[in-house]
Scaffold this motif. Structure first.
Motif, PDB file in Angstrom:
ATOM      1  N   ILE A  21       0.837  -1.202   0.000  1.00  0.00           N
ATOM      2  CA  ILE A  21       0.000   0.000   0.000  1.00  0.00           C
ATOM      3  C   ILE A  21       0.875   1.256   0.000  1.00  0.00           C
ATOM      4  O   ILE A  21       0.619   2.206  -0.751  1.00  0.00           O
ATOM      5  CB  ILE A  21      -0.962  -0.008   1.209  1.00  0.00           C
ATOM      6  CG1 ILE A  21      -2.015  -1.107   1.038  1.00  0.00           C
ATOM      7  CG2 ILE A  21      -1.625   1.354   1.393  1.00  0.00           C
ATOM      8  CD1 ILE A  21      -2.822  -1.400   2.298  1.00  0.00           C
ATOM      9  N   LEU A  22       1.907   1.249   0.816  1.00  0.00           N
ATOM     10  CA  LEU A  22       2.818   2.397   0.872  1.00  0.00           C
ATOM     11  C   LEU A  22       3.580   2.567  -0.437  1.00  0.00           C
ATOM     12  O   LEU A  22       3.788   3.700  -0.894  1.00  0.00           O
ATOM     13  CB  LEU A  22       3.778   2.258   2.048  1.00  0.00           C
ATOM     14  CG  LEU A  22       3.142   2.374   3.429  1.00  0.00           C
ATOM     15  CD1 LEU A  22       4.173   2.070   4.515  1.00  0.00           C
ATOM     16  CD2 LEU A  22       2.528   3.749   3.635  1.00  0.00           C
ATOM     17  N   SER A  25       1.108   4.004  -2.974  1.00  0.00           N
ATOM     18  CA  SER A  25       0.795   5.381  -2.591  1.00  0.00           C
ATOM     19  C   SER A  25       1.949   6.323  -2.929  1.00  0.00           C
ATOM     20  O   SER A  25       1.740   7.404  -3.482  1.00  0.00           O
ATOM     21  CB  SER A  25       0.493   5.462  -1.097  1.00  0.00           C
ATOM     22  OG  SER A  25      -0.633   4.689  -0.781  1.00  0.00           O
ATOM     23  N   LEU A  28       2.139   6.776  -6.661  1.00  0.00           N
ATOM     24  CA  LEU A  28       1.034   7.631  -7.118  1.00  0.00           C
ATOM     25  C   LEU A  28       1.330   9.105  -6.869  1.00  0.00           C
ATOM     26  O   LEU A  28       1.182   9.945  -7.755  1.00  0.00           O
ATOM     27  CB  LEU A  28      -0.245   7.263  -6.368  1.00  0.00           C
ATOM     28  CG  LEU A  28      -1.204   6.313  -7.023  1.00  0.00           C
ATOM     29  CD1 LEU A  28      -2.310   5.922  -6.049  1.00  0.00           C
ATOM     30  CD2 LEU A  28      -1.791   6.902  -8.269  1.00  0.00           C
ATOM     31  N   VAL A  29       1.730   9.404  -5.650  1.00  0.00           N
ATOM     32  CA  VAL A  29       1.990  10.805  -5.294  1.00  0.00           C
ATOM     33  C   VAL A  29       3.185  11.345  -6.073  1.00  0.00           C
ATOM     34  O   VAL A  29       3.126  12.434  -6.651  1.00  0.00           O
ATOM     35  CB  VAL A  29       2.201  10.945  -3.771  1.00  0.00           C
ATOM     36  CG1 VAL A  29       2.708  12.327  -3.420  1.00  0.00           C
ATOM     37  CG2 VAL A  29       0.899  10.651  -3.035  1.00  0.00           C
ATOM     38  N   GLU A  61      -4.545   3.784 -10.693  1.00  0.00           N
ATOM     39  CA  GLU A  61      -5.520   3.029  -9.908  1.00  0.00           C
ATOM     40  C   GLU A  61      -6.229   1.962 -10.750  1.00  0.00           C
ATOM     41  O   GLU A  61      -6.518   0.870 -10.256  1.00  0.00           O
ATOM     42  CB  GLU A  61      -6.539   3.964  -9.267  1.00  0.00           C
ATOM     43  CG  GLU A  61      -5.981   4.774  -8.120  1.00  0.00           C
ATOM     44  CD  GLU A  61      -5.531   3.930  -6.937  1.00  0.00           C
ATOM     45  OE1 GLU A  61      -6.054   2.816  -6.738  1.00  0.00           O
ATOM     46  OE2 GLU A  61      -4.637   4.384  -6.216  1.00  0.00           O
TER      47      GLU A  61
END
Length: 145
Positions: A21-22, A25, A28-29, A61
């Motif tokens: 997940i990290l 994330s 993505l950022v 996503e």
């Protein structure tokens, strides 16, 4: 349905899953931020840069959705089109994103703007790199999350 149920004593969010997940994330950022800044440096308006960043976020996503169907196997082993509901949802989302990007009323409502083909190539390239990073993470872990 073929695998045994999860051990009730095992946490839902394992260390490996939190790491995944990290990872996603952070990618993505970082990717969205980089793309936004790139578009602005290349002369895109604020609305165009914002639209490119939002479309990148959605593209990552969408690819991650296909990857999440198995926490350990690649999307190619599962079958890219094996779940018609996922495919239908992706197609509906793609239509929505194109409307957000190119329909003038949506541009006005959401402060977006049409983007160029080069911006789409950057979006697809970054999304593909993110999907490769997740696939590599799956390959290196070789165990259920």
């Amino acid at each position: 349905m073929r695998r045994p149920p999860r051990d009730p004593a095992r946490p839902l969010l394992t260390g490996a899953l939190v790491t995944r997940i990290l990872l996603v994330s952070a990618l993505l950022v970082a990717g969205s931020w980089w793309l936004f800044e790139w578009e602005r440096r290349m002369g895109a308006s604020l609305a165009e840069a914002r639209t490119a960043a939002v479309n990148l976020f959605v593209a990552v996503e969408l690819l991650y959705l296909f990857s999440c169907r198995s926490l350990t196997r690649s999307v190619w082993r599962i079958g890219l089109l094996s779940n018609r509901w996922v495919v239908g949802g992706v197609l509906a989302q793609a239509v929505g994103q194109l409307a957000l990007t190119y329909v003038p009323a949506m541009n006005h409502l959401f402060h977006t703007a049409p983007i160029t083909g080069q911006a789409w190539l950057r979006i697809l390239g970054i999304a593909a790199l993110t999907a490769l990073a997740v696939a590599l993470d799956k390959h290196l872990r070789h165990r259920p999350l």
